[in-house]
Design a protein around this motif. Structure first.
Motif, PDB file in Angstrom:
ATOM      1  N   SER A 146       2.612   2.850   7.076  1.00  0.00           N
ATOM      2  CA  SER A 146       3.664   3.685   6.485  1.00  0.00           C
ATOM      3  C   SER A 146       5.056   3.142   6.808  1.00  0.00           C
ATOM      4  O   SER A 146       5.972   3.252   5.998  1.00  0.00           O
ATOM      5  CB  SER A 146       3.553   5.113   7.011  1.00  0.00           C
ATOM      6  OG  SER A 146       2.272   5.618   6.757  1.00  0.00           O
TER       7      SER A 146
ATOM      8  N   GLY B 251       5.445   0.181   4.530  1.00  0.00           N
ATOM      9  CA  GLY B 251       5.256   0.413   3.108  1.00  0.00           C
ATOM     10  C   GLY B 251       4.050  -0.311   2.542  1.00  0.00           C
ATOM     11  O   GLY B 251       4.043  -0.677   1.376  1.00  0.00           O
TER      12      GLY B 251
ATOM     13  N   GLU C 103      -0.503  -0.476   2.359  1.00  0.00           N
ATOM     14  CA  GLU C 103      -1.710   0.338   2.516  1.00  0.00           C
ATOM     15  C   GLU C 103      -2.474  -0.035   3.778  1.00  0.00           C
ATOM     16  O   GLU C 103      -2.580  -1.210   4.137  1.00  0.00           O
ATOM     17  CB  GLU C 103      -2.650   0.087   1.319  1.00  0.00           C
ATOM     18  CG  GLU C 103      -2.224   0.758   0.032  1.00  0.00           C
ATOM     19  CD  GLU C 103      -2.393   2.271   0.100  1.00  0.00           C
ATOM     20  OE1 GLU C 103      -3.484   2.722   0.485  1.00  0.00           O
ATOM     21  OE2 GLU C 103      -1.415   2.983  -0.208  1.00  0.00           O
TER      22      GLU C 103
ATOM     23  N   THR D 149      11.437   0.526   2.455  1.00  0.00           N
ATOM     24  CA  THR D 149      10.646   1.346   3.373  1.00  0.00           C
ATOM     25  C   THR D 149      10.810   0.855   4.809  1.00  0.00           C
ATOM     26  O   THR D 149      11.029   1.634   5.736  1.00  0.00           O
ATOM     27  CB  THR D 149       9.152   1.291   2.972  1.00  0.00           C
ATOM     28  OG1 THR D 149       9.037   1.654   1.604  1.00  0.00           O
ATOM     29  CG2 THR D 149       8.343   2.216   3.824  1.00  0.00           C
TER      30      THR D 149
ATOM     31  N   ALA E 185      12.984   6.299  -4.142  1.00  0.00           N
ATOM     32  CA  ALA E 185      11.608   6.611  -4.514  1.00  0.00           C
ATOM     33  C   ALA E 185      11.169   5.739  -5.685  1.00  0.00           C
ATOM     34  O   ALA E 185      10.006   5.356  -5.783  1.00  0.00           O
ATOM     35  CB  ALA E 185      11.478   8.086  -4.866  1.00  0.00           C
TER      36      ALA E 185
ATOM     37  N   ASP F 124       7.762   5.559  -0.417  1.00  0.00           N
ATOM     38  CA  ASP F 124       6.949   6.771  -0.516  1.00  0.00           C
ATOM     39  C   ASP F 124       7.720   7.960   0.036  1.00  0.00           C
ATOM     40  O   ASP F 124       8.289   7.883   1.134  1.00  0.00           O
ATOM     41  CB  ASP F 124       5.653   6.631   0.294  1.00  0.00           C
ATOM     42  CG  ASP F 124       4.632   5.790  -0.453  1.00  0.00           C
ATOM     43  OD1 ASP F 124       4.751   5.680  -1.682  1.00  0.00           O
ATOM     44  OD2 ASP F 124       3.741   5.234   0.216  1.00  0.00           O
TER      45      ASP F 124
ATOM     46  N   PRO G  87      11.420  10.558   3.235  1.00  0.00           N
ATOM     47  CA  PRO G  87      10.527   9.395   3.183  1.00  0.00           C
ATOM     48  C   PRO G  87       9.378   9.542   4.193  1.00  0.00           C
ATOM     49  O   PRO G  87       9.579  10.015   5.314  1.00  0.00           O
ATOM     50  CB  PRO G  87      11.425   8.221   3.586  1.00  0.00           C
ATOM     51  CG  PRO G  87      12.826   8.723   3.492  1.00  0.00           C
ATOM     52  CD  PRO G  87      12.758  10.208   3.742  1.00  0.00           C
ATOM     53  N   ILE G  88       8.191   9.131   3.757  1.00  0.00           N
ATOM     54  CA  ILE G  88       7.037   9.112   4.656  1.00  0.00           C
ATOM     55  C   ILE G  88       7.338   8.219   5.867  1.00  0.00           C
ATOM     56  O   ILE G  88       6.905   8.497   6.987  1.00  0.00           O
ATOM     57  CB  ILE G  88       5.793   8.574   3.905  1.00  0.00           C
ATOM     58  CG1 ILE G  88       5.485   9.431   2.662  1.00  0.00           C
ATOM     59  CG2 ILE G  88       4.578   8.498   4.811  1.00  0.00           C
ATOM     60  CD1 ILE G  88       4.945  10.787   2.965  1.00  0.00           C
TER      61      ILE G  88
END
Lengths: 566, 566
Positions: free
Chosen positions: B152, B155, B157, B181, B238, B243, B365-366
């Motif tokens: 996270s 940014g 996976e 991110t 965004a 995210d 933001p995450i």
């Protein structure tokens, strides 16, 4: 070094003629006596009768090389046969090739585990089978075995390895019992029980010398085998529905390396472990008892190796799991065996029978073997022990009762595993709530006892608190509570002395609790002291910062603390 | 009686205005402070962010009724969120209906277990989580959580609940990191660490009074949330791959009774038990610490009930498993909360936000939440503890190391279960080989110590053997060996005195061993005596026949035995 792993080297060099005579006689007697039970236990495990003979040859021979007991006789035994049958029947149908295969794999696994435990000196592992669990397990197994033989005694079908399975399969067939089988089975049963109870005394009364009377009484199964075989042969009862042993392949067992897929090996791991432990406990406790009688010693860890190699031998020679058997060992001992050579002679005797005389066993009725098993396992059932254990300790009784019930209802594995788990859980629970006592001085001595049980002297500003347990994670918080409650209820306190005479361990969790207690008491202006800290515990405390932070002192004896404060 | 199960009745009747002011202020501060972490922990568990808010409302309200801690704040916490995510992801895919359902079932199961344990007074159960196991588990969980947030922050996976899964899924995607991110995540991380390390001192130096400086430093996450949200909104980040929390459904959570098939409930049983125990330990140890600071007391068994009802409430109100959280409780305590009413006010505050202001969280933001989590869990990682434990005790260290390694490699359940199992096994192993010592009299006293450690007086015909452990099944045979070896190596012995000052229990197995020792020594014409047998142990021995069979006597003190024989 070699002598340690091959104990035969310690006695064979000193072997002489007088020993040879005694051992030969014992070997001969054992040969004759154990043939019926060996056949019977193989049947009990759901295996062909001859497997019982095979398992009495090579395993006993290799035990002669590796075992440390002078008199232990190794072969199939009732409990292990029951456990073997239970394990095998959950993976394969009786009589199939896989079933036979699995018996060999079970022997190999159990042998491998025993050898490994022996080499790693893990004999202590068996200590976790507590006496109540073993005793409960034996009682329940005895009942299970007796139930398993009912069908054979009556000449009707039954199967299963729990009491309920047995009864459910037995009861519907009861009406179709075979009168000839019942006569042979029932007759043998009555004969054997009578001979066991009154044989020795009666024979002695009519003039037989005591040792001979004893031997004849013990030879009951042999007479029963001979007589019922003759009766069955003469009246051709096999044609009238009496099950007999029948054709046994002659010759020695073939040596082979059993194979099988991974899942077969894997599913036998737990049964093999339990069989190893139970077999070891049965064997070693009897070996120790008999060794003590003659002021000899056995080495438990080498016994593991000896029994392990015996099981490996059983696995390679078409046998079944074996251990030192109660009845066969007692026969050997009573027959005067002096060295393991007696066992070797018996093995050779059984080998001879297996090679040449299996034809003689053709007409031996299964019911006779069932009666033999039933009588010998009834000695395992120990009901008075239940009452005795209840009286002494409720938690020991709980472990025993759970073992009995679950063995009967769920089978041998569930029974023994839950017994062991419960005994450990109860012990942990007990240690997690330790007994503690405020103590005072027994007047005129340096001895301190519980203020509520003894008439002792105390000082109001000093609490002498004896903690009756090792301090470890399970009771660390309990200790905190105990001390905090003590201080809260005695506001006049200035000193708390923890008497550590019963503290054999202070682990990291308990150390943190002691730190917390020390800090909390400091806030309340109460000093914390220790007394009678044992050497090993003190050594460990010195490795932490606790002793530096301690507000009070460490006294060698409680009396020293008493003199300081009173 | 009612007051015991509804502790609110003990404080609410005495509630007054001065308390109200303090509690309202604390409630307000907690509301603002815990919103970011509540969202973050829900994401950590693989759940929608809003679930974290839901789980901070009703659970906290019911805890106000049932809890005994004045300052504990209940809601989602990092460790429990991690364990929840690990448990759920093994049954369902993240984002599915089943996954949400399973979270509710997990809360209900955990709540039910906690309440049951509370009513059955089974709080002691949690004592089996030793300090080293907990500390190791927290350290490993901290590392796992940090690893889980890496994706996270960058940014990219990543998924999984073991370290290896995380890294394997993260590394191939590293190159595709998102610069915006990373800037937000990395910037927040640096800002929070700097504020935490130096904020309070610096603010104080530039003129803020200490309490305000402290509050501002603690409010770091709130500033970060506000600033990064504004930045993301202003530059429309965004759309550039950052995210964000996005649309959150407004309104209070619906009350519902989660359902699901039997297999779902069943497969969540073990995770629920572990979550209950870990949550309880985290909550109660903090509750106790804070209560002690204010000289209040909490009742662990009622705490079980309180936390259990909170989890039930979470399960019924679209929440997730909750417990008393470290950081939210400290915020509550520092903000001056006086009674559980502060927690209720915070719950109402969060309810207000959930009802009306979730739109404000759209642009959050995450990566900001990931940075918040990472900084707060770094306090869990305690590497110096490893060295300290190694120094103090190898077995505690072993339990800790195994917990850490297996948590990282196999996941949280495997880690904690193997840690607990190993600590119990090591304790049992230790008690199965007890320390024992031949003791002698410290000259001029009535005190007896180890002959090899102290300069003491002995008598050659008398062995004073102190056994440093309770006698039970695991060491019964060991005791026999110890005594037999002692007698074999000292042929001049006439008396063996077993000093039982450290024997807190003699179970049925040990009793049989004592019987055996007594009989064996009798054969060798050595008398067996006991001394310093504690009250409870003596009471139990009197229920057996051992004392009648004992060849020697039971002495109140070792000194009494000494006087008799010297």
């Amino acid at each position: 070094m070699l002598k340690r792993y091959l104990p035969i080297l310690t006695w064979l060099p000193h072997y002489h003629k007088r020993l040879l005579g005694a051992d030969l006689l014992a070997g001969l007697i054992v040969t004759v006596m154990v043939i019926p039970q060996s056949l019977a236990y193989a049947l009990l495990a759901g295996l062909p009768a001859v497997v019982g003979l095979y398992a009495s040859i090579l395993p006993q021979l290799v035990y002669t090389l590796f075992g440390t007991s002078k008199t232990l006789a190794v072969g199939p035994v009732a409990i292990i046969a029951l456990m073997t049958g239970a394990a095998l029947s959950s993976i394969a149908a009786t009589g199939t090739e896989t079933y036979l295969q699995a018996a060999l794999i079970l022997s190999l696994l159990s042998g491998g585990m025993l050898v490994a435990m022996g080499l790693l000196k893990m004999g202590f592992f068996s200590n976790f089978l507590s006496h109540p669990v073993i005793s409960g397990f034996l009682t329940a197994s005895g009942i299970l075995i007796a139930a398993s033989q009912l069908g054979s005694l009556l000449g009707v079908e039954s199967s299963g390895f729990t009491l309920i399975e047995r009864l459910v399969t037995l009861v519907p067939n009861l009406a179709s019992f075979n009168i000839a089988t019942l006569s042979i089975g029932g007759g043998t049963l009555v004969f054997l029980i009578a001979l066991r109870r009154h044989g020795k005394a009666t024979l002695n009364k009519v003039g037989f010398p005591l040792p001979l009377a004893d031997l004849i009484a013990k030879a009951g199964p042999v007479f029963a085998v001979v007589i019922t075989s003759l009766v069955t042969w003469h009246w051709q009862l096999a044609d009238k529905g009496v099950d007999v042993v029948g054709q046994i392949p002659g010759g020695l067992p073939a040596l082979s390396l059993p194979w099988g897929d991974y899942s077969l090996w894997r599913s036998l791991l737990i049964p093999a472990l339990l069989i190893s432990l139970v077999g070891f406990v049965e064997s070693v406790s009897m070996g120790q008892m008999l060794a003590a009688k003659r002021r000899q010693r056995i080495s438990p860890n080498q016994e593991l190796v000896g029994l392990g190699v015996s099981n490996l031998a059983a696995g390679f020679s078409s046998g079944m799991p074996v251990t030192g058997g109660l009845s066969r060992t007692v026969i050997n001992y009573d027959a005067g065996a002096q060295t393991p050579a007696a066992g070797a002679f018996a093995a050779l005797g059984i080998a001879l029978v297996t090679m040449s005389f299996t034809g003689w066993l053709y007409y031996l009725p299964i019911a006779t073997l069932a009666a033999t098993i039933t009588v010998s396992i009834l000695t395992l059932v120990d009901i008075p022990m239940l009452r005795q254990t209840w009286r002494y300790s409720r938690s020991d009784f709980a472990a025993m009762a759970v073992t009995i019930l679950l063995t009967l209802i769920e089978g041998v594995e569930a029974g023994i595993l839950s017994g062991v788990t419960l005994s450990i859980a109860l012990f942990l629970y007990r240690t997690s709530r330790p007994h503690s006592a405020l103590v005072g001085r027994v007047p005129g001595t340096e001895h301190f006892r519980n203020t509520t049980r003894h008439d002792v002297e105390t000082v109001s500003t000093v609490a002498l608190l004896r903690i009756d347990e090792s301090l470890y994670f399970a009771n660390a918080r309990y200790l905190e509570d105990t001390v905090y409650n003590l201080v809260a209820s005695h506001p006049e306190l200035e000193h708390v002395v923890l008497i550590c005479s019963a503290v054999n361990l202070i682990d990291a969790s308990a150390l943190e609790s002691l730190d917390a207690i020390n800090a909390r008491l400091k806030d309340s202006e109460v000093k914390l002291h220790l007394s009678e800290v044992k050497g090993p515990v003190m050594d460990q405390l010195k490795k932490s910062d606790f002793l530096d932070a301690l507000t009070g002192r460490v006294f060698l004896s409680t009396y020293a603390a008493w003199r300081e404060f009173s």
